[in-house]
Design an enzyme around this catalytic site. Structure first.
Site, short mmCIF file in Angstrom:
data_model
loop_
_atom_site.label_atom_id
_atom_site.label_comp_id
_atom_site.label_asym_id
_atom_site.label_seq_id
_atom_site.Cartn_x
_atom_site.Cartn_y
_atom_site.Cartn_z
N LYS A 114 0.84 -1.18 0.00
CA LYS A 114 0.00 0.00 0.00
C LYS A 114 0.89 1.25 0.00
O LYS A 114 2.05 1.10 0.37
CB LYS A 114 -0.95 -0.01 1.19
CG LYS A 114 -0.27 0.23 2.54
CD LYS A 114 -1.26 0.51 3.61
CE LYS A 114 -1.58 1.98 3.69
NZ LYS A 114 -1.22 2.62 4.97
N ASP B 155 -2.66 -5.99 2.09
CA ASP B 155 -3.25 -5.15 3.15
C ASP B 155 -2.95 -5.93 4.42
O ASP B 155 -3.56 -6.96 4.67
CB ASP B 155 -4.76 -5.00 2.95
CG ASP B 155 -5.34 -4.04 3.97
OD1 ASP B 155 -5.02 -4.19 5.17
OD2 ASP B 155 -6.09 -3.14 3.59
N HIS B 156 -1.99 -5.46 5.18
CA HIS B 156 -1.49 -6.34 6.24
C HIS B 156 -2.55 -6.63 7.31
O HIS B 156 -2.41 -7.58 8.07
CB HIS B 156 -0.19 -5.81 6.84
CG HIS B 156 -0.36 -4.70 7.82
ND1 HIS B 156 -0.54 -3.40 7.45
CD2 HIS B 156 -0.36 -4.69 9.18
CE1 HIS B 156 -0.66 -2.64 8.53
NE2 HIS B 156 -0.54 -3.40 9.59
N LYS C 211 -3.66 -10.43 9.80
CA LYS C 211 -3.72 -10.57 11.26
C LYS C 211 -4.63 -11.74 11.63
O LYS C 211 -5.75 -11.84 11.14
CB LYS C 211 -4.24 -9.27 11.89
CG LYS C 211 -3.26 -8.10 11.76
CD LYS C 211 -3.80 -6.85 12.44
CE LYS C 211 -2.99 -5.62 12.11
NZ LYS C 211 -1.86 -5.39 12.99
N GLU D 18 -4.24 4.60 17.81
CA GLU D 18 -2.79 4.43 17.99
C GLU D 18 -2.28 5.48 18.96
O GLU D 18 -2.77 6.61 18.95
CB GLU D 18 -2.08 4.63 16.65
CG GLU D 18 -2.35 3.55 15.65
CD GLU D 18 -1.59 3.78 14.36
OE1 GLU D 18 -0.47 3.28 14.25
OE2 GLU D 18 -2.12 4.49 13.50
N HIS E 191 -7.25 -0.66 5.44
CA HIS E 191 -7.35 -1.57 6.59
C HIS E 191 -8.77 -1.63 7.18
O HIS E 191 -9.31 -2.70 7.45
CB HIS E 191 -6.40 -1.14 7.70
CG HIS E 191 -4.97 -0.97 7.25
ND1 HIS E 191 -4.40 -1.79 6.32
CD2 HIS E 191 -4.02 -0.08 7.60
CE1 HIS E 191 -3.14 -1.42 6.13
NE2 HIS E 191 -2.89 -0.38 6.89
#
Ligand code: BG6
Length: 504
Positions: free
Chosen positions: A151, A180-181, A185, A219, A243
């Protein structure tokens, strides 16, 4: 037992970059330690700098997580690393890459199976794949050729479309792996399992029983060293378009017919197609943006966003965004979805909370006024990964008073279970030719189509406010006005805790 992928060479463009260091090398090492890399396997690092294979290995050794380091294993792992210097934008240089790969294949007895990982500045996503194709490195007659693209996939709808067009002119969709990490997950994948393997959830997973859905991705970090990139991007592009839209897709989709890449990706796409568009003139009411301002946390003065390195001191880039949206289909008609994400918030947490409707008639008294009347199911993506269900229980003693209780499962209670990192899972999937957890071109474009009017409204109507919020708070105060019927959850680091005061 996992099957090892076929022998292949992984070519990393941008091999000395930050992503290679933080994510790729640790992920490869993880696969190596789990014996998930094929026996015949090599990594070819590519970038402009002149380096010998040995020097490159030395550099990669520094990227290995300190706690993993173990002399012999490490040396064996690094034996598979090679290096090729290349002017990446210069087509004339690519025959050199091609012959290097051929030599490696011969020497290492690896068939011409290649994965090209573009861990480069995004401008090169348009450049490298067509040049690879020019020298025939997209041809699958002798072995597979796959391209992994990081991305951001485009910076808006038109650039994303253009990039897809360019890539699809040379490669089939099946050769393209848009990363798309978040999909890598474990807890994100568990959303599918929670929903579709339990008889108790799916029957009530709809507008008859669900009051609203809340998605938070908070975050504590600010933009750190990435001010230059972030100031051109902002939270909507950086987190929501990719995400968080993936999370929406997984929470909201219909059961796929089978667990297979296209079946799942078709269902994801349908969710994006059903999102009720937010028109430019609705943006000011439905989407709130914020930017962190300086604040004191304890004795420490925390910088505001505009004082960060690489950020324009008059920047109007959002570091926080909250929105309300609807999914217009049979399952979700009328159910509001609320989503918020931001930097420099009080704690790092990503979760999806399903608020179920209340009972139709209230029989009992609640122990305190702030006890929530809805059952809540919290799908915690990170940290303290797990699932929590909040239910009302009788307060022991006289009368019938209700108090909220938690039923919780924490992944860390599973001992001896290996939780793969997102990048190792995704890399392994690509090595095995499984694109389930990668984004398909149509879905990426749909997600951009959805956020584009918001980007346009912010660009064209500077009078739409950007609210300041002191670093370390839950975003601008007016964001509470977005949610009817009460406030956002105030999650804490520990899944089972919530409220204004928690251990951060
Ligand atoms: C990245 C964004 O894609 O995701 C970052 O560019 C963000 O700004 C990161 O911090 C969040 O990922 P994670 O896995 O830490 O939740």
């Amino acid at each position: 037992m996992m099957k090892q992928p076929e022998p292949h060479i992984l070519v990393i463009f941008g091999a000395s970059g930050d992503l290679t260091k933080r994510k790729l090398i640790p992920a490869l090492y993880e696969l190596y330690q789990q014996h998930l890399l094929p026996e015949k396997f090599a990594v070819l690092g590519v970038s402009r700098t002149d380096l010998t294979d040995e020097a490159f290995r030395g550099k990669m050794r520094e990227f290995l997580p300190v706690n993993f380091q173990n002399g012999e294993t490490e040396a064996n792992f690094l034996k598979s690393f090679f290096y090729q210097s290349l002017e990446t934008s210069n087509a004339g240089d690519y025959p050199k890459l091609k012959s290097r790969l051929e030599v490696m294949c011969k020497e290492l007895s690896i068939p011409a199976n290649y994965i090209f990982y573009l861990s480069t500045p995004p401008q090169l996503y348009q450049v490298i794949p067509p040049i690879l194709a020019e020298v025939g490195l997209n041809e699958v007659t002798q072995g597979f050729k796959r391209v992994i693209i990081e991305k951001p996939f485009g910076t808006d709808l038109s650039t994303a479309r253009e990039l897809n067009k360019k890539l699809l002119a040379y490669y089939t969709e099946g050769q393209l792996y848009r990363i798309d990490h978040y999909l890598g997950k474990e807890t994100v994948q568990n959303m599918l399992v929670t929903r579709f393997s339990n008889g108790i959830f799916e029957p009530i997973w709809n507008q008859n029983f669900i009051h609203h859905v809340e998605i938070t991705s908070a975050e504590t970090l600010g933009v750190e060293e990435r001010g230059g990139y972030y100031d051109q991007s902002g939270a909507l592009r950086d987190m929501v378009q990719n995400h968080l839209m993936q999370l929406v897709g997984l929470v909201a989709m219909e059961p796929p017919v089978v667990i297979e890449a296209n079946a799942i990706r078709n269902e994801m796409l349908k969710v994006f197609q059903s999102l009720r568009p937010i028109r430019e003139d609705q943006v000011a009411r439905q989407v709130f943006r914020g930017q962190y301002t300086p604040s004191h946390i304890g004795d420490e003065l925390i910088k505001g966003y505009r004082e960060e390195n690489g950020v324009n001191p008059q920047s109007r880039t959002e570091t926080f965004v909250a929105l309300k949206f609807f999914i217009d289909n049979f399952r979700w008609a009328g159910v509001p979805f609320y989503l918020r994400t931001g930097k420099k918030l009080p704690t790092r947490v990503t979760e999806v909370v399903i608020y179920f409707k209340n009972t139709p008639h209230h029989l009992f008294e609640y122990q305190s006024d702030n006890e929530l009347r809805n059952n809540q199911l919290v799908l915690r993506i990170q940290p303290d990964e797990g699932v929590l269900l909040k239910i009302g229980m009788k307060v022991p003693g006289a009368g019938f008073r209700v108090q909220n209780m938690n039923m919780d499962f924490h992944y860390n209670e599973l001992s001896n279970v290996y939780l793969p990192s997102a990048y190792s899972r995704l890399l392994l999937d690509c090595m095995q030719g499984d694109a389930t957890l990668y984004s398909r071109s149509d879905a990426v474009e749909k997600a951009w189509e959805y956020v584009q009017p918001i980007l346009d409204a912010w660009k064209n109507n500077p009078e739409i406010p950007i609210y300041g919020y002191p670093a370390g708070t839950w975003g601008p105060e007016m964001v509470d006005d977005l949610v009817e019927n009460g406030a956002w959850r105030r999650p804490c680091k520990n899944l089972a805790h919530d409220g204004e005061y928690c251990e951060l």
